[in-house]
Enzyme design. Structure first.
Site, PDB file in Angstrom:
ATOM      1  N   SER A  91       0.965  -1.015   0.084  1.00  0.00           N
ATOM      2  CA  SER A  91       0.164   0.124  -0.102  1.00  0.00           C
ATOM      3  C   SER A  91       0.980   0.867  -0.683  1.00  0.00           C
ATOM      4  O   SER A  91       1.732   1.106  -1.032  1.00  0.00           O
ATOM      5  CB  SER A  91      -1.380  -0.211   1.508  1.00  0.00           C
ATOM      6  OG  SER A  91      -1.777   0.663   1.124  1.00  0.00           O
ATOM      7  N   ASP A 113      -9.324  -5.502  -4.898  1.00  0.00           N
ATOM      8  CA  ASP A 113      -8.387  -4.246  -4.559  1.00  0.00           C
ATOM      9  C   ASP A 113      -9.155  -3.360  -4.546  1.00  0.00           C
ATOM     10  O   ASP A 113      -9.641  -2.210  -5.332  1.00  0.00           O
ATOM     11  CB  ASP A 113      -6.998  -4.513  -4.819  1.00  0.00           C
ATOM     12  CG  ASP A 113      -6.601  -4.062  -3.913  1.00  0.00           C
ATOM     13  OD1 ASP A 113      -6.267  -3.542  -3.196  1.00  0.00           O
ATOM     14  OD2 ASP A 113      -5.286  -5.103  -4.077  1.00  0.00           O
ATOM     15  N   HIS A 147      -7.708  -6.136  -1.165  1.00  0.00           N
ATOM     16  CA  HIS A 147      -6.461  -4.989  -0.925  1.00  0.00           C
ATOM     17  C   HIS A 147      -4.797  -6.519   0.267  1.00  0.00           C
ATOM     18  O   HIS A 147      -3.919  -5.396   0.409  1.00  0.00           O
ATOM     19  CB  HIS A 147      -6.024  -3.915   0.256  1.00  0.00           C
ATOM     20  CG  HIS A 147      -5.860  -2.987   0.121  1.00  0.00           C
ATOM     21  ND1 HIS A 147      -5.437  -2.039  -0.795  1.00  0.00           N
ATOM     22  CD2 HIS A 147      -4.765  -1.771   1.377  1.00  0.00           C
ATOM     23  CE1 HIS A 147      -4.137  -1.191  -0.609  1.00  0.00           C
ATOM     24  NE2 HIS A 147      -3.749  -1.062   0.997  1.00  0.00           N
TER      25      HIS A 147
END
Length: 298
Positions: free
Chosen positions: A110, A250, A277
């Site tokens: 991320s 995601d 995610h």
């Protein structure tokens, strides 16, 4: 259960301390796999499953970025303190302090993926490979895609979120409750949420200083200092083999990941079909297979 750490402690970073955890033996022949967590403002906990790669001969380093987890908290620091450069300097300091700067692989998840990409674009001599997991290449792209994902939430949800955002009530339980369907679709699709993810989730909300300053009140309302930041202008300079990982559901949608695929010279991209995610938690066996194959090819 995760394997026990072989070492853990804190390293000085200027007047502050960075907490770290090592699994396996550093310097024993293979480069260290250094896990750079997301947020900004999360913690290492949700990435602890990576410690299992030490059993395959890859020593693993976790750390908590400044302001979070076991590292120094600075709840009174202003937004101008929390910069990309600060966290790049902290990463460099960690690599030197643990003695792995000459031989390491970065796993950035991320926000950690953007940070790792920016680090890799400077072509550090000791970097052997790069994994960018569930990470957009720019926050403007991210925000464009958040509008799309929000529009697909249950009827009335986007409008209710917008009402809270306009009223400035994004720190309320009511806002968080309305946001929950987004998190269940696009952040973690497992029910119940795994303990590791829950640990990081609560750590972030126990001290949201960094998250609120740099990101904003939620994944899809980015009003912090990162709102205009991108790595698209530097990722063509990445010179090491790079693996992209993302989930079909995601929040880092394919459109946000595509610049990495287009611009990094030596890159491959794997999308895990049943994940959002957190593919390392949502499809662990497939994730392990992909990452081990990449590591073996370095």
């Amino acid at each position: 259960m995760h394997p026990a750490p072989s070492a853990r402690g804190t390293l000085p970073f200027g007047p502050y301390r960075t907490w770290y955890r090592v699994t396996g033996e550093l310097g024993a022949g293979r480069p260290a796999l250094v896990a750079v967590h997301g947020g900004p403002g999360s913690t290492h906990d949700y990435l602890l499953r990576l410690a299992g790669f030490a059993a395959h001969g890859w020593p693993v380093v976790h750390y908590d970025q400044l302001g979070n987890g076991g590292s120094t908290h600075l709840p009174d620091a202003g937004a101008d303190f929390w910069t990309v450069e600060l966290f790049l300097d902290e990463l460099d300091n960690l690599l030197r302090g643990l003695g792995v700067a000459d031989d390491y692989i970065l796993f950035g998840q991320s926000w950690g993926g953007l940070l790792s990409a920016k680090h890799a674009s400077t072509r550090p001599a000791g970097l052997r490979g790069l994994v960018i997991a569930d990470s957009p290449a720019s926050y403007p792209l991210w925000m464009q895609e958040m509008k799309v994902l929000r529009s697909q939430l249950p009827p009335g949800t986007d409008e209710e979120l917008a009402r809270h955002e306009a009223a400035g009530t994004t720190d309320t339980d009511a806002y968080h409750a309305v946001a929950q369907p987004f998190y269940e679709r696009h952040v973690c699709r497992l029910k119940p949420w795994p303990r590791d993810w829950t640990a990081s989730f609560y750590e972030l909300y126990n001290d949201p200083t960094v998250y609120y300053a740099m990101n904003g009140p939620s994944e899809f309302h980015v009003v912090g200092t990162l709102r205009d930041w991108s790595v698209e202008d530097v990722i063509a300079d990445i010179s090491v083999p790079t693996l992209l990982i993302s989930g079909r559901h995601d929040e880092a949608t394919p459109a946000t990941v595509q610049p990495y695929q287009d611009l990094i010279p030596d890159v491959r991209w794997k999308i895990l079909e049943e994940s959002s995610h957190l593919p390392h938690l949502e499809e662990p066996e497939r994730f392990d297979e992909i990452l081990l194959a990449f590591l073996a090819g370095l």
